[in-house]
Design a protein around this motif. Structure first.
Motif, mmCIF file in Angstrom:
data_model
loop_
_atom_site.group_PDB
_atom_site.id
_atom_site.type_symbol
_atom_site.label_atom_id
_atom_site.label_comp_id
_atom_site.label_asym_id
_atom_site.label_seq_id
_atom_site.Cartn_x
_atom_site.Cartn_y
_atom_site.Cartn_z
ATOM 1 N N ALA A 126 -13.085 -37.268 -58.860
ATOM 2 C CA ALA A 126 -11.866 -36.458 -59.028
ATOM 3 C C ALA A 126 -11.871 -35.324 -58.009
ATOM 4 C CB ALA A 126 -11.797 -35.908 -60.449
ATOM 5 N N ILE A 127 -11.596 -35.674 -56.761
ATOM 6 C CA ILE A 127 -11.735 -34.696 -55.674
ATOM 7 C C ILE A 127 -10.668 -33.608 -55.721
ATOM 8 C CG2 ILE A 127 -12.970 -36.241 -54.131
ATOM 9 C CD1 ILE A 127 -10.318 -36.833 -52.734
ATOM 10 N N ARG A 128 -9.610 -33.820 -56.507
ATOM 11 C CA ARG A 128 -8.588 -32.781 -56.686
ATOM 12 C C ARG A 128 -8.503 -32.340 -58.149
ATOM 13 N NH1 ARG A 128 -3.781 -34.862 -52.545
ATOM 14 N NH2 ARG A 128 -5.195 -35.271 -50.787
ATOM 15 N N GLU A 136 -7.328 -49.570 -55.988
ATOM 16 C CA GLU A 136 -8.280 -48.508 -56.326
ATOM 17 C C GLU A 136 -7.680 -47.421 -57.223
ATOM 18 O OE1 GLU A 136 -10.380 -47.137 -52.842
ATOM 19 O OE2 GLU A 136 -10.612 -49.167 -52.063
ATOM 20 N N GLY A 137 -6.784 -47.808 -58.113
ATOM 21 C CA GLY A 137 -6.199 -46.861 -59.043
ATOM 22 C C GLY A 137 -5.177 -45.934 -58.440
ATOM 23 N N THR A 138 -4.731 -46.213 -57.222
ATOM 24 C CA THR A 138 -3.758 -45.335 -56.567
ATOM 25 C C THR A 138 -2.315 -45.717 -56.866
ATOM 26 O OG1 THR A 138 -3.723 -46.687 -54.549
ATOM 27 C CG2 THR A 138 -5.358 -44.895 -54.656
ATOM 28 N N LEU A 139 -2.092 -46.907 -57.423
ATOM 29 C CA LEU A 139 -0.731 -47.372 -57.705
ATOM 30 C C LEU A 139 -0.466 -47.546 -59.194
ATOM 31 C CD1 LEU A 139 -0.305 -50.112 -54.930
ATOM 32 C CD2 LEU A 139 0.339 -47.691 -54.830
ATOM 33 N N VAL A 171 -12.175 -48.843 -49.914
ATOM 34 C CA VAL A 171 -11.877 -47.733 -49.003
ATOM 35 C C VAL A 171 -12.314 -46.393 -49.579
ATOM 36 C CG1 VAL A 171 -10.042 -46.526 -47.750
ATOM 37 C CG2 VAL A 171 -9.933 -49.006 -48.045
ATOM 38 N N GLY A 172 -11.794 -46.063 -50.776
ATOM 39 C CA GLY A 172 -12.119 -44.772 -51.361
ATOM 40 C C GLY A 172 -11.872 -43.640 -50.393
ATOM 41 N N ASN A 224 -5.224 -41.081 -58.601
ATOM 42 C CA ASN A 224 -6.381 -41.117 -57.689
ATOM 43 C C ASN A 224 -6.037 -40.602 -56.302
ATOM 44 O OD1 ASN A 224 -9.092 -41.445 -57.283
ATOM 45 N ND2 ASN A 224 -9.045 -43.676 -57.177
ATOM 46 N N PRO A 225 -5.529 -39.391 -56.198
ATOM 47 C CA PRO A 225 -5.117 -38.867 -54.889
ATOM 48 C C PRO A 225 -6.289 -38.726 -53.921
ATOM 49 C CG PRO A 225 -5.165 -37.121 -56.534
ATOM 50 C CD PRO A 225 -5.351 -38.409 -57.276
ATOM 51 N N GLY A 226 -5.984 -38.928 -52.636
ATOM 52 C CA GLY A 226 -7.003 -38.788 -51.604
ATOM 53 C C GLY A 226 -7.770 -40.045 -51.306
#
Length: 457
Positions: free
Chosen positions: A81-83, A197-200, A416-417, A449-451
């Protein structure tokens, strides 16, 4: 709109299944690679699709980031959780919902692990084929489009997921695909979410293709004089059309680590690990043909086995390669990275990478699923010497550049991550901006999953 406001509202919905304890936050901020520990602000433990939907709606209202969590085995920082925000832990959504033996498929929740599913299927005569080594969750495997040791015969998650249930960033729940084995009806949304990767969206259910257990299985391990000979034997075997279920490569350093960690007695040389599936007759014929090919490239010390316990021991040793390597380097950290190239360039890619690592002075064993051109480097560094991590990152950069130069990809299965995001533009060109457009359409507030995978802001 704040993260704290989202957490306060979530606590009224989830009660004690929303955790802010330091132990939980620390656990969900860890990773198996070189990234710093990055705890989320809270951890949610949903038990149903409806609860996931409510979590997403609340977080959307407050602009709170959401990061899905399986068991945390990813290697490119996917689940960090980078943000800040909420880590959604799917461990309590871990059931097999149905097994349809006649149609050779099953429906599962995302939190079930690969080994737990195998236990559920044991009495059916069926198995799920994708085997990344780690006991990852099926949801995480879908989100990273995982593959592994059996991909050379059975394919990756892309080939073995028939459909998904997904919660979108606005709280809508959609189903992609059907239990039919093919369809021409519209866009392939299942493929879109595999590897996202959980971004969509957050995967809450999977329909999986199953395979029949083979009548006979035979495994073997053999040593080669050098890396080029071992990889050349793989290429020749594939080009001859010998149907391997697995063909794995480990270098001499990995063989040495196996001996110390697993009590094996492998010669400290490059090795191939092979497995054939089929009838008694076909397995015997395939093993004989492979043996003839391998001997032409200097293979020696063949150890064949059809006994289940011996085969399991061989593949457990292979799956524990990362831990064996790290056990040989106490106090160190690893940067595990992978690339994938066309099979005709595999030997060149492996040899160049080995030479590059040797010149760096770092310890970096090579191994991989060479049957589909994919191999890994586990580059070990001393955390008290930051210059070593800098050197390791330079080695990884040159691996990525090498893969692209040879017509390959910067990641065959790690995803990617954050770790591979700098190479997406070079690999995909304008197609990467299309990925960004898809992200903006499905997640305009960039809360999922931003970033990771794409850069929006």
């Amino acid at each position: 709109m704040t993260i704290d406001a989202a957490i306060a509202e979530l606590s009224t919905v989830l009660g004690d299944r929303l955790s802010r304890s330091k132990s939980d936050l620390d656990l969900h901020g860890q990773n198996e690679s070189y990234f710093d520990t990055t705890p989320p602000d809270a951890v949610a433990y949903p038990t149903s699709t409806e609860e996931v939907q409510e979590i997403v709606k609340i977080c959307a209202r407050h602009g709170c980031p959401i990061v899905p969590w399986g068991v945390g085995t990813s290697l490119e920082g996917h689940a960090l959780a980078i943000r800040g925000g909420v880590s959604v832990d799917f461990s309590r959504m871990n059931r097999v919902l149905s097994i349809n033996a006649e149609d050779m498929d099953c429906v599962v929740q995302p939190g079930i692990t690969r080994r737990a599913l195998a236990e559920e299927l044991r009495a059916t005569g069926l198995f799920f084929s994708v085997d990344p080594g780690a006991d990852a969750t099926l949801g995480g495997m879908a989100a990273t489009r995982a593959s592994g040791t059996t991909a050379v015969r059975y394919g990756t998650m892309r080939d073995n997921v028939l459909g998904l249930e997904v919660v979108l960033a606005d709280g809508r729940v959609i189903r992609t695909g059907t239990r039919a084995r093919k369809s021409s009806a519209g866009y392939d949304l299942t493929a879109l979410f595999l590897g996202s990767e959980g971004t969509l969206g957050l995967i809450t259910e999977l329909t999986l293709k199953l395979h029949g257990q083979p009548e006979a299985i035979s495994s073997a391990v053999c040593a080669f004089p050098d890396i080029h000979a071992a990889v050349s034997a793989v290429i020749a075997t594939i080009q001859m059309g010998i149907p391997m279920a697995r063909i794995e490569f480990v270098d001499a350093a990995t063989a040495q680590a196996f001996n110390a960690y697993a009590g094996s007695s492998l010669p400290e040389m490059p090795h191939l690990m092979i497995e054939f599936h089929g009838s008694d007759t076909s397995v015997a014929e395939d093993a004989t043909r492979f043996g003839e090919v391998a001997e032409e490239f200097g293979a020696e010390g063949f150890q064949w086995s059809t006994k289940t316990e011996e085969r399991n021991k061989l593949w457990r040793m292979r799956h524990d390669a990362y831990y064996a390597i790290m056990a040989s380097q106490p106090g160190k950290r690893a940067m595990a990275t992978d690339i994938c190239v066309p099979i005709s360039r595999l030997a060149d890619a492996v040899v160049e990478t080995q030479e590059d690592i040797a010149q760096s002075g770092l310890y970096g064993p090579l191994l991989g699923h060479v049957g589909d051109g994919n191999f890994h480097a586990t580059i070990v560094t001393d955390p008290t010497r930051p210059e070593e991590l800098k050197t390791a990152k330079a080695l990884a950069r040159r691996m990525n550049e090498r893969a692209l130069r040879m017509g390959g990809t910067v990641t065959g299965e790690h995803g990617v991550g954050m770790g591979k995001i700098d190479y997406m533009s070079e690999e995909h060109g304008e197609a990467w901006s299309v990925m960004g457009d898809l992200k903006r359409t499905l997640d305009p507030a960039n809360i999922l999953n931003p970033g990771k995978v794409v850069r929006l802001n």
